[in-house]
Write a protein that holds these residues in place. Structure first.
Motif, PDB file in Angstrom:
ATOM      1  N   SER A  74      59.962  15.239  -6.557  1.00  0.00           N
ATOM      2  CA  SER A  74      59.309  16.516  -6.840  1.00  0.00           C
ATOM      3  C   SER A  74      59.748  17.009  -8.213  1.00  0.00           C
ATOM      4  O   SER A  74      60.492  16.335  -8.918  1.00  0.00           O
ATOM      5  N   SER A  75      59.306  18.192  -8.605  1.00  0.00           N
ATOM      6  CA  SER A  75      59.587  18.676  -9.964  1.00  0.00           C
ATOM      7  C   SER A  75      61.059  18.993 -10.188  1.00  0.00           C
ATOM      8  O   SER A  75      61.555  18.903 -11.310  1.00  0.00           O
ATOM      9  N   ARG A  76      61.788  19.325  -9.121  1.00  0.00           N
ATOM     10  CA  ARG A  76      63.186  19.727  -9.269  1.00  0.00           C
ATOM     11  C   ARG A  76      64.167  18.818  -8.554  1.00  0.00           C
ATOM     12  O   ARG A  76      65.369  18.860  -8.844  1.00  0.00           O
ATOM     13  N   GLU A  77      63.681  18.025  -7.608  1.00  0.00           N
ATOM     14  CA  GLU A  77      64.564  17.186  -6.814  1.00  0.00           C
ATOM     15  C   GLU A  77      64.149  15.718  -6.880  1.00  0.00           C
ATOM     16  O   GLU A  77      62.974  15.405  -7.031  1.00  0.00           O
ATOM     17  N   ASP A  78      65.130  14.837  -6.760  1.00  0.00           N
ATOM     18  CA  ASP A  78      64.834  13.405  -6.719  1.00  0.00           C
ATOM     19  C   ASP A  78      64.079  13.044  -5.440  1.00  0.00           C
ATOM     20  O   ASP A  78      63.258  12.131  -5.428  1.00  0.00           O
ATOM     21  N   ILE A  79      64.389  13.758  -4.365  1.00  0.00           N
ATOM     22  CA  ILE A  79      63.759  13.488  -3.075  1.00  0.00           C
ATOM     23  C   ILE A  79      62.793  14.624  -2.752  1.00  0.00           C
ATOM     24  O   ILE A  79      63.177  15.790  -2.709  1.00  0.00           O
ATOM     25  N   THR A  80      61.552  14.274  -2.511  1.00  0.00           N
ATOM     26  CA  THR A  80      60.517  15.277  -2.249  1.00  0.00           C
ATOM     27  C   THR A  80      60.470  15.672  -0.781  1.00  0.00           C
ATOM     28  O   THR A  80      61.003  14.982   0.094  1.00  0.00           O
ATOM     29  N   ASP A  81      59.820  16.779  -0.505  1.00  0.00           N
ATOM     30  CA  ASP A  81      59.441  17.114   0.862  1.00  0.00           C
ATOM     31  C   ASP A  81      57.929  16.947   0.974  1.00  0.00           C
ATOM     32  O   ASP A  81      57.253  16.601  -0.006  1.00  0.00           O
ATOM     33  N   SER A  82      57.386  17.189   2.158  1.00  0.00           N
ATOM     34  CA  SER A  82      55.960  16.965   2.378  1.00  0.00           C
ATOM     35  C   SER A  82      55.084  17.933   1.599  1.00  0.00           C
ATOM     36  O   SER A  82      53.975  17.577   1.179  1.00  0.00           O
ATOM     37  N   ALA A  83      55.556  19.156   1.402  1.00  0.00           N
ATOM     38  CA  ALA A  83      54.752  20.154   0.692  1.00  0.00           C
ATOM     39  C   ALA A  83      54.544  19.745  -0.765  1.00  0.00           C
ATOM     40  O   ALA A  83      53.413  19.709  -1.264  1.00  0.00           O
ATOM     41  N   ALA A  84      55.628  19.436  -1.450  1.00  0.00           N
ATOM     42  CA  ALA A  84      55.520  19.025  -2.851  1.00  0.00           C
ATOM     43  C   ALA A  84      54.779  17.701  -2.973  1.00  0.00           C
ATOM     44  O   ALA A  84      53.979  17.501  -3.903  1.00  0.00           O
ATOM     45  N   PHE A  89      49.341  15.055  -4.423  1.00  0.00           N
ATOM     46  CA  PHE A  89      48.102  14.338  -4.089  1.00  0.00           C
ATOM     47  C   PHE A  89      46.877  15.236  -4.235  1.00  0.00           C
ATOM     48  O   PHE A  89      45.829  14.807  -4.701  1.00  0.00           O
ATOM     49  N   ALA A  90      47.007  16.485  -3.815  1.00  0.00           N
ATOM     50  CA  ALA A  90      45.862  17.390  -3.740  1.00  0.00           C
ATOM     51  C   ALA A  90      45.493  18.010  -5.079  1.00  0.00           C
ATOM     52  O   ALA A  90      44.332  18.345  -5.309  1.00  0.00           O
ATOM     53  N   SER A  91      46.488  18.173  -5.953  1.00  0.00           N
ATOM     54  CA  SER A  91      46.237  18.897  -7.206  1.00  0.00           C
ATOM     55  C   SER A  91      46.693  18.174  -8.461  1.00  0.00           C
ATOM     56  O   SER A  91      46.419  18.640  -9.569  1.00  0.00           O
ATOM     57  N   GLY A  92      47.429  17.082  -8.321  1.00  0.00           N
ATOM     58  CA  GLY A  92      47.815  16.291  -9.480  1.00  0.00           C
ATOM     59  C   GLY A  92      48.940  16.861 -10.302  1.00  0.00           C
ATOM     60  O   GLY A  92      49.073  16.537 -11.476  1.00  0.00           O
ATOM     61  N   ILE A  93      49.782  17.707  -9.701  1.00  0.00           N
ATOM     62  CA  ILE A  93      50.915  18.285 -10.432  1.00  0.00           C
ATOM     63  C   ILE A  93      52.204  18.132  -9.625  1.00  0.00           C
ATOM     64  O   ILE A  93      52.179  18.063  -8.399  1.00  0.00           O
ATOM     65  N   LYS A  94      53.318  18.064 -10.337  1.00  0.00           N
ATOM     66  CA  LYS A  94      54.629  18.082  -9.689  1.00  0.00           C
ATOM     67  C   LYS A  94      55.025  19.535  -9.431  1.00  0.00           C
ATOM     68  O   LYS A  94      54.814  20.405 -10.276  1.00  0.00           O
ATOM     69  N   THR A  95      55.597  19.784  -8.260  1.00  0.00           N
ATOM     70  CA  THR A  95      56.053  21.125  -7.947  1.00  0.00           C
ATOM     71  C   THR A  95      57.345  21.044  -7.154  1.00  0.00           C
ATOM     72  O   THR A  95      57.836  19.959  -6.838  1.00  0.00           O
ATOM     73  N   TYR A  96      57.910  22.204  -6.819  1.00  0.00           N
ATOM     74  CA  TYR A  96      59.195  22.250  -6.125  1.00  0.00           C
ATOM     75  C   TYR A  96      59.008  22.029  -4.623  1.00  0.00           C
ATOM     76  O   TYR A  96      57.938  22.277  -4.063  1.00  0.00           O
ATOM     77  N   ASN A  97      60.044  21.559  -3.985  1.00  0.00           N
ATOM     78  CA  ASN A  97      59.990  21.340  -2.540  1.00  0.00           C
ATOM     79  C   ASN A  97      59.687  22.643  -1.808  1.00  0.00           C
ATOM     80  O   ASN A  97      60.311  23.670  -2.068  1.00  0.00           O
ATOM     81  N   GLY A  98      58.746  22.578  -0.900  1.00  0.00           N
ATOM     82  CA  GLY A  98      58.341  23.748  -0.131  1.00  0.00           C
ATOM     83  C   GLY A  98      57.080  24.412  -0.637  1.00  0.00           C
ATOM     84  O   GLY A  98      56.494  25.241   0.060  1.00  0.00           O
ATOM     85  N   ALA A  99      56.622  24.037  -1.826  1.00  0.00           N
ATOM     86  CA  ALA A  99      55.458  24.686  -2.435  1.00  0.00           C
ATOM     87  C   ALA A  99      54.153  24.119  -1.886  1.00  0.00           C
ATOM     88  O   ALA A  99      53.992  22.908  -1.732  1.00  0.00           O
ATOM     89  N   ILE A 100      53.214  25.002  -1.619  1.00  0.00           N
ATOM     90  CA  ILE A 100      51.884  24.620  -1.131  1.00  0.00           C
ATOM     91  C   ILE A 100      50.840  25.065  -2.144  1.00  0.00           C
ATOM     92  O   ILE A 100      50.572  26.260  -2.307  1.00  0.00           O
ATOM     93  N   GLY A 101      50.251  24.131  -2.885  1.00  0.00           N
ATOM     94  CA  GLY A 101      49.166  24.463  -3.796  1.00  0.00           C
ATOM     95  C   GLY A 101      49.556  25.388  -4.930  1.00  0.00           C
ATOM     96  O   GLY A 101      48.704  26.124  -5.446  1.00  0.00           O
ATOM     97  N   VAL A 102      50.845  25.374  -5.319  1.00  0.00           N
ATOM     98  CA  VAL A 102      51.283  26.148  -6.471  1.00  0.00           C
ATOM     99  C   VAL A 102      52.133  25.247  -7.363  1.00  0.00           C
ATOM    100  O   VAL A 102      52.769  24.303  -6.886  1.00  0.00           O
ATOM    101  N   ALA A 103      52.140  25.557  -8.656  1.00  0.00           N
ATOM    102  CA  ALA A 103      52.915  24.786  -9.616  1.00  0.00           C
ATOM    103  C   ALA A 103      54.392  25.174  -9.560  1.00  0.00           C
ATOM    104  O   ALA A 103      54.789  26.079  -8.826  1.00  0.00           O
ATOM    105  N   ASP A 104      55.192  24.513 -10.375  1.00  0.00           N
ATOM    106  CA  ASP A 104      56.629  24.789 -10.406  1.00  0.00           C
ATOM    107  C   ASP A 104      56.929  26.231 -10.803  1.00  0.00           C
ATOM    108  O   ASP A 104      57.945  26.797 -10.392  1.00  0.00           O
ATOM    109  N   ASP A 105      56.024  26.836 -11.572  1.00  0.00           N
ATOM    110  CA  ASP A 105      56.223  28.236 -11.980  1.00  0.00           C
ATOM    111  C   ASP A 105      55.587  29.213 -10.980  1.00  0.00           C
ATOM    112  O   ASP A 105      55.453  30.406 -11.271  1.00  0.00           O
ATOM    113  N   SER A 106      55.165  28.712  -9.826  1.00  0.00           N
ATOM    114  CA  SER A 106      54.610  29.509  -8.722  1.00  0.00           C
ATOM    115  C   SER A 106      53.176  29.973  -8.938  1.00  0.00           C
ATOM    116  O   SER A 106      52.647  30.746  -8.131  1.00  0.00           O
ATOM    117  N   THR A 107      52.538  29.526  -9.984  1.00  0.00           N
ATOM    118  CA  THR A 107      51.126  29.870 -10.186  1.00  0.00           C
ATOM    119  C   THR A 107      50.236  28.938  -9.370  1.00  0.00           C
ATOM    120  O   THR A 107      50.556  27.769  -9.167  1.00  0.00           O
TER     121      THR A 107
END
Length: 373
Positions: A74-84, A89-107
């Motif tokens: 994921s964007s912040r961790e070596d090991i991802t969770d299912s949300a990130a 897959f759904a949006s083509g961006i890396k994000t933080y673990n736990g994020a649903i449809g938002v970027a690393d900056d929460s947008t």
């Protein structure tokens, strides 16, 4: 001198001819009109391998010729969770673990469902977990944290999804805010069934269809769920492609509980779910083979459990331990996720694009590239 010019002309001709031929081949490459993305949550190579030892028939994974690998951090961790992982897959961006449809900056970021629905392409999500769980949610919702299930359910109601099947009734009709989202689903032209899967003949006249079973998640396949996932996959494909004027679609199918078998270090649970997921893959491939315009992609968000197919440890009569190479036991190294590379299998028009080693975000970008969506 004259011969030299002739050779130059011939050389130039063959170069131009070769380029034109290559261009023609590229420009005439068939673009898929439909995409089926199957995600085996927590499914790494050892999980897939288990089907070759424990399934009574040849695994459907054998039907693929185009295979790649994805990096899943994921964007912040070596090991991802299912949300990130699903958001990648759904949006083509890396994000933080736990994020649903938002970027690393929460947008908020646009999901593939939001993008293609505007182009009158039908969309669907299927899972064996709650329909508001991390993986399906990432395709239609936006939430700062995956646990905001009530908010995610609202997003499903307002989304452009045409077919949904999964668990989670409590998030629609047993909410803290007192809202009855089942009524709201119906007002959004959804036909709702909370009892059983129907047939295409029974639902073909409906504009949208939602199957919400179980208070939270569906039962394991070995404990009462049966063949729900392959049946829901087949029904979803029939429903999304039923209109001759608007037959094109994107469908995401998640085998959610392979992951849960990994978390609980329960090899029997994991393997039964993997075999069930492989049956769903078979339904997707059968549809794609008959249709000829459908791209099937099978992958996972991450691996769970550090699962390995080990030799069974036994003891001699003298109490000496040894490895029996004629018997396999599923073993685990962790109760969480791992960072191992994840296989990608592709079939149909555009499948060759998925060969190689690349980031998980490329699943989205490659889909958009080969379809022209």
């Amino acid at each position: 001198m004259k011969f030299s010019n002739v050779y130059k002309a011939l050389f130039l001709f063959f170069i131009i001819f070769g380029l034109n031929k290559a261009y023609t081949q590229t420009s005439n490459t068939k673009a898929p009109k439909n995409v089926i993305l199957l995600i085996g949550d927590g499914t790494g190579l050892s999980q897939i391998s288990s089907a070759y030892y424990f399934k009574d028939s040849e695994p459907n994974y054998s039907r693929f010729k185009h295979i790649g690998l994805i990096k899943t951090s994921s964007s912040r961790e070596d090991i991802t969770d299912s949300a990130a992982g699903a958001t990648a897959f759904a949006s083509g961006i890396k994000t933080y673990n736990g994020a649903i449809g938002v970027a690393d900056d929460s947008t908020e970021v646009k999901t593939i469902v939001e993008i293609i629905s505007r182009k009158k392409i039908n969309t669907g999500v299927i899972s064996t977990s709650s329909i508001v769980h991390a993986t399906p949610a990432s395709f239609y919702a936006h939430a700062l944290y995956r646990g905001y299930y009530d908010d995610i359910a609202v997003d499903l109601v307002s989304s452009d999804i045409d077919f949904a099947a999964g668990g989670g009734k409590m998030f629609f009709n047993q909410r803290e805010d007192g809202k009855d989202l089942f009524k709201e689903l119906k007002s959004k032209k959804f036909e709702l069934d909370t009892i059983k899967l129907g047939t295409i003949e029974e639902i073909s006249n409906h504009k949208k269809m939602a199957y919400i079973f179980g208070n939270e998640h569906l039962r394991p396949a070995a404990k009462g769920r049966g063949d729900y996932l392959p049946r829901a996959t087949e029904l979803g494909l029939q429903f999304l492609s039923k209109d001759e004027k608007n037959p094109n679609f994107f469908l995401m199918v998640e085998g959610s509980q392979v992951d849960w078998g990994g978390h609980s270090n329960n090899a029997d649970y994991l393997i039964s779910e993997l075999i069930d997921f492989d049956d769903a893959i078979g339904k997707a491939l059968d549809f794609a083979k008959k249709d000829g315009n459908t791209l099937v992609i099978v992958t996972a968000d991450h691996e769970t459990g550090g699962f390995t197919l080990s030799s069974t440890i036994k003891e001699t009569e003298d109490g000496e331990k040894y490895s029996d190479y004629d018997e396999i036991t599923g073993t685990f190294s962790t109760g969480g996720h791992s960072a191992t590379l994840i296989p990608v299998f592709a079939y149909g028009p555009g499948a060759e694009e998925f060969i190689g080693v690349y980031e998980n975000t490329e699943i989205f970008h490659k889909i958009m590239k080969v379809t022209g969506w």
